[in-house]
Design a protein around this motif. Structure first.
Motif, short mmCIF file in Angstrom:
data_model
loop_
_atom_site.label_atom_id
_atom_site.label_comp_id
_atom_site.label_asym_id
_atom_site.label_seq_id
_atom_site.Cartn_x
_atom_site.Cartn_y
_atom_site.Cartn_z
N GLY A 53 -8.28 -4.77 12.35
CA GLY A 53 -7.54 -5.09 11.13
C GLY A 53 -6.23 -4.34 11.00
N LEU A 54 -5.70 -3.83 12.12
CA LEU A 54 -4.46 -3.05 12.08
C LEU A 54 -3.28 -3.85 11.53
CD1 LEU A 54 -4.67 -1.07 15.44
CD2 LEU A 54 -4.81 -0.14 13.12
N LYS A 55 -3.21 -5.13 11.85
CA LYS A 55 -2.09 -5.95 11.35
C LYS A 55 -2.14 -6.03 9.82
CE LYS A 55 -1.78 -8.87 15.45
NZ LYS A 55 -1.92 -10.24 15.95
N ASP A 56 -3.33 -6.23 9.27
CA ASP A 56 -3.46 -6.28 7.81
C ASP A 56 -3.08 -4.95 7.19
OD1 ASP A 56 -4.32 -8.94 7.69
OD2 ASP A 56 -6.43 -8.37 7.94
N LYS A 57 -3.51 -3.85 7.82
CA LYS A 57 -3.20 -2.52 7.28
C LYS A 57 -1.69 -2.28 7.29
CE LYS A 57 -7.61 -0.58 8.64
NZ LYS A 57 -8.34 0.27 9.58
N ALA A 58 -1.02 -2.68 8.37
CA ALA A 58 0.43 -2.49 8.44
C ALA A 58 1.14 -3.34 7.40
CB ALA A 58 0.93 -2.84 9.85
N ALA A 59 0.76 -4.61 7.27
CA ALA A 59 1.38 -5.50 6.29
C ALA A 59 1.14 -4.99 4.87
CB ALA A 59 0.86 -6.93 6.45
N ASN A 60 -0.07 -4.54 4.59
CA ASN A 60 -0.39 -4.02 3.25
C ASN A 60 0.40 -2.75 2.95
OD1 ASN A 60 -2.17 -6.12 2.74
ND2 ASN A 60 -3.96 -4.96 3.41
N ALA A 61 0.57 -1.89 3.95
CA ALA A 61 1.34 -0.66 3.74
C ALA A 61 2.79 -0.99 3.39
CB ALA A 61 1.28 0.22 4.99
N LEU A 62 3.35 -1.99 4.06
CA LEU A 62 4.72 -2.40 3.73
C LEU A 62 4.79 -2.98 2.32
CD1 LEU A 62 5.79 -3.99 7.13
CD2 LEU A 62 6.73 -1.91 6.09
N HIS A 63 3.86 -3.85 1.98
CA HIS A 63 3.86 -4.45 0.64
C HIS A 63 3.64 -3.40 -0.44
CE1 HIS A 63 4.27 -8.70 1.52
NE2 HIS A 63 3.45 -8.54 2.54
N ASP A 64 2.77 -2.44 -0.17
CA ASP A 64 2.47 -1.41 -1.16
C ASP A 64 3.64 -0.45 -1.38
OD1 ASP A 64 -0.04 -2.54 -1.39
OD2 ASP A 64 -1.06 -0.98 -0.21
N ASN A 65 4.58 -0.43 -0.44
CA ASN A 65 5.70 0.51 -0.54
C ASN A 65 7.04 -0.19 -0.72
OD1 ASN A 65 4.61 3.36 -0.05
ND2 ASN A 65 3.57 2.14 1.50
N LEU A 66 7.02 -1.40 -1.24
CA LEU A 66 8.27 -2.13 -1.44
C LEU A 66 9.24 -1.37 -2.33
CD1 LEU A 66 7.07 -5.84 -1.79
CD2 LEU A 66 8.37 -4.81 0.09
N ASP A 88 6.45 -11.18 9.72
CA ASP A 88 5.33 -11.98 10.24
C ASP A 88 4.41 -11.16 11.13
OD1 ASP A 88 3.78 -14.22 10.67
OD2 ASP A 88 5.14 -15.13 12.14
N ILE A 89 3.98 -10.03 10.62
CA ILE A 89 3.18 -9.09 11.39
C ILE A 89 1.90 -9.71 11.96
CG2 ILE A 89 1.81 -6.96 11.18
CD1 ILE A 89 4.06 -5.91 9.38
N GLN A 90 1.35 -10.69 11.27
CA GLN A 90 0.12 -11.33 11.76
C GLN A 90 0.31 -12.01 13.11
OE1 GLN A 90 -2.83 -10.84 10.47
NE2 GLN A 90 -1.91 -9.62 8.86
N ASN A 91 1.53 -12.32 13.48
CA ASN A 91 1.78 -13.00 14.76
C ASN A 91 2.35 -12.08 15.84
OD1 ASN A 91 0.83 -15.68 14.26
ND2 ASN A 91 2.50 -15.85 12.80
N TRP A 92 2.33 -10.78 15.62
CA TRP A 92 2.73 -9.85 16.67
C TRP A 92 1.57 -9.77 17.67
CZ3 TRP A 92 6.05 -5.10 15.22
CH2 TRP A 92 7.03 -5.46 14.30
N GLU A 93 1.89 -9.62 18.95
CA GLU A 93 0.86 -9.54 19.98
C GLU A 93 1.18 -8.42 20.96
OE1 GLU A 93 0.91 -13.25 22.03
OE2 GLU A 93 -0.27 -14.26 20.50
N ALA A 94 0.14 -7.75 21.43
CA ALA A 94 0.32 -6.79 22.52
C ALA A 94 0.73 -7.60 23.75
CB ALA A 94 -0.97 -6.03 22.78
N ALA A 95 1.68 -7.07 24.50
CA ALA A 95 2.21 -7.79 25.66
C ALA A 95 2.64 -6.80 26.72
CB ALA A 95 3.40 -8.66 25.22
#
Length: 162
Positions: A53-66, A88-95
């Motif tokens: 759930g790292l993507k959700d955590k990162a997106a939430n941290a950004l939204h919580d700190n707007l 669009d953090i949900q669509n980032w992928e390890a590559a």
């Protein structure tokens, strides 16, 4: 039947251990385009990222700190929210980072007691995130790529604030 279940359970445990080794051993987790297992490592990292759930955590941290982002950048919270949405953090992928990618700069910081560094390249499709001593190269969506040039300004801002 018990032997089949035991064998199946053993295979699942072996898979989990393999993923953990790939994720947590730095020499194994590094991505090199010449490494024949690089694609497998990236796929394993994506599975780990999705499960954790790292993507959700990162997106939430950004939204919580707007509000903090807005104050630091001078942009309105609505503009900051639009930028976070566009990342669009949900669509980032390890590559696997292409060998041709040249480092343009890096940005270091801390959040919630975690120190990290983001390295960006001349190819705007990739960034590398270093946290917990691990490097993970991420391929990012086109909507987020438009914001990568602003990392240079963030780096300058952090240098002036230091």
């Amino acid at each position: 039947m018990k032997k089949v279940i035991a064998a199946f359970t053993g295979l699942i445990m072996l898979l989990i251990v393999g993923i953990l080794v790939i994720v947590f051993v730095p020499s194994v987790a590094s991505s090199d385009e010449n490494d024949p297992l690089a694609g497998v490592k990236a796929a394993s990292m994506n599975a780990f990222i999705d499960m954790s759930g790292l993507k959700d955590k990162a997106a939430n941290a950004l939204h919580d700190n707007l509000d903090t982002i807005s104050a630091a950048t001078g942009l309105s919270e609505a503009d900051c929210a639009q930028i976070v949405y566009s990342l669009d953090i949900q669509n980032w992928e390890a590559a696997v980072l292409p060998n041709s990618a040249e480092e343009m700069g890096s940005l270091s910081g801390s959040y919630a007691g975690l120190d990290g560094t983001i390295t960006y390249y001349d190819d705007p499709e990739y960034i590398t995130v270093n946290a917990y001593g691990q490097n993970v190269t991420m391929k990012i969506p086109e909507t987020a790529q438009a914001y990568l040039p602003y990392l240079q300004y963030a780096e300058q801002y952090l240098d002036q604030a230091a």
